[in-house]
Design a protein around this motif. Structure first.
Motif, short mmCIF file in Angstrom:
data_model
loop_
_atom_site.label_atom_id
_atom_site.label_comp_id
_atom_site.label_asym_id
_atom_site.label_seq_id
_atom_site.Cartn_x
_atom_site.Cartn_y
_atom_site.Cartn_z
N ILE A 223 0.85 -1.20 0.00
CA ILE A 223 0.00 0.00 0.00
C ILE A 223 0.88 1.24 0.00
CG2 ILE A 223 -1.75 1.33 1.24
CD1 ILE A 223 -2.82 -1.23 2.36
N LEU A 250 -0.66 -6.82 4.85
CA LEU A 250 -0.43 -5.51 4.27
C LEU A 250 1.02 -5.10 4.50
CD1 LEU A 250 -3.58 -3.54 5.51
CD2 LEU A 250 -3.38 -5.08 3.55
N ALA A 269 -3.96 1.06 10.58
CA ALA A 269 -3.95 -0.23 9.89
C ALA A 269 -4.04 -1.39 10.87
CB ALA A 269 -2.68 -0.35 9.05
N VAL A 278 -0.22 -6.69 9.51
CA VAL A 278 0.35 -5.40 9.08
C VAL A 278 1.87 -5.42 9.24
CG1 VAL A 278 0.43 -2.92 9.50
CG2 VAL A 278 -1.75 -4.14 9.65
#
Length: 390
Positions: A223, A250, A269, A278
């Motif tokens: 991201i 992520l 997040a 994460v």
């Protein structure tokens, strides 16, 4: 002689090599930072001299009317220096993005931020900070004034300075003609478009050349590219929230920009997806280490509304990754127009997880690589640089 006004950035070393190959011993490379501040630039040809420092003034004192000055990052200091030069000195801008399309903030902010990111930007980043030290009342009053009473006047002054800069600019260097179209829409200029791109070095080693990826037990999603608000992280995290129960991880690069903003994004997040899903990149990484991370992600979401993260995008596409870019971005628009198969991050909210995470086919990967090769023409770039500098 060609005078290059530059910043400390990962692209500069390769540019110095290319510029010297194009015009040997005809370049002066000035980095706007002291030697102790340098993280990226390693070239022995670089002069580390902040603008208006004694070394900077000594370096530029012999500029002649037949010399040229090129800006690599249009800071206010660089622009003001150019505006002080005699009119006969030709000037060029190597376009980056945020140094132009974000400034003045008050004019362009609604074009480049989503609703949540805009709210954060206006509250924490847009205006100069007040330095609350009662022991230094003059500085306190000055910073209060700049944040509140003089803000609009200061923004108008920035705009007028940039209007004057583009009015005298001779060359605009970039690989995306749509960014030049943006300049023509917003400023009057005599500048000529010149095809150029910095050495992104996106192509992986031969053994990693893109091929269809076998689906793993979880989907790794990259991201954004930095801890800057223009990534519109908050919007895309909210969009991806519906996939929080899926087998995902992520990877969020938050090691280049604003640490406080990075802290906020990492926290948000983790709140949505959980700590185990994460991976926030918070420490400096060289290019090779970063690209090794790109080798192992499944897909990426670049939710910028302006041109940004082109190097990341190309590196990912060469590695056969699925990439989503926001439809407002000139990068998305150019790639889409030239038949590069990229997703539109504005449509993720309407997708099922299967649609979102499905891997590209071998044919689509090779199609993208061929299309990108046609867009980024190395020999043409070298010829343009030689013509400009020699």
């Amino acid at each position: 002689m060609n005078y290059h006004l530059m910043i400390d950035d990962k692209f500069i070393n390769d540019f110095i090599i290319d510029a010297e190959a194009a015009a040997p011993n005809q370049n002066v490379f000035i980095i706007d930072a002291g030697p102790h501040q340098i993280r990226h630039v390693k070239s022995d040809l670089a002069i580390f001299a902040p603008y208006h420092s004694p070394l900077f003034l000594e370096t530029i004192k012999n500029i002649q009317e037949n010399d040229q000055v090129f800006i690599h990052w249009a800071s206010d200091a660089a622009i003001n220096f150019v505006l002080q030069l005699p009119e006969k000195i030709k000037t060029g801008l190597f376009f980056w993005g945020g140094d132009i399309v974000e400034i003045p903030y008050s004019i362009y902010k609604k074009d480049i931020y989503g609703r949540l990111s805009l709210r954060y930007f206006e509250k924490y980043e847009e205006r100069p900070k007040v330095k609350w030290n009662p022991l230094k009342p003059k500085r306190l009053f000055r910073t209060l004034s700049n944040r509140y009473w003089k803000y609009k006047a200061n923004e108008q002054k920035v705009l007028e300075t940039r209007i004057a800069f583009f009015a005298r600019l001779n060359y605009f260097f970039n690989w995306n003609i749509l960014d030049f179209d943006w300049i023509l829409k917003n400023y009057q200029t005599i500048a000529v478009y010149k095809y150029f791109f910095y050495n992104f070095n996106p192509v992986p080693a031969q053994e990693l050349v893109a091929k269809a990826k076998i689906k793993q037990e979880y989907t790794t999603i990259l991201i954004g590219n930095s801890d800057t608000t223009t990534n519109n992280h908050m919007e895309i995290l909210e969009t991806l929230k519906k996939f929080k129960s899926e087998a995902i991880k992520l990877v969020i690069p938050l090691n280049y920009g604003n640490k406080k903003y990075g802290d906020l994004i990492e926290k948000r997040a983790v709140e949505i997806f959980g700590r185990d899903k994460v991976i926030a990149l918070r420490n400096f990484m060289d290019r090779d280490a970063y690209y090794s991370i790109l080798d192992n992600v499944d897909l990426a979401v670049m939710n910028h509304y302006r041109t940004q993260a082109a190097g990341n995008t190309l590196a990912l596409l060469y590695r056969g990754k699925k990439v989503f870019i926001h439809e407002r971005s000139s990068t998305y628009q150019l790639l889409n127009t030239n038949n590069v198969q990229v997703g539109n991050s504005a449509t993720i909210a309407e997708m099922s997880f299967h649609e979102f995470s499905s891997v590209p086919t071998a044919d689509s990967i090779q199609h993208n690589i061929k299309a990108i090769d046609q867009l980024f023409r190395i020999e043409e770039k070298k010829a343009v640089l030689k013509d400009a500098l020699a």
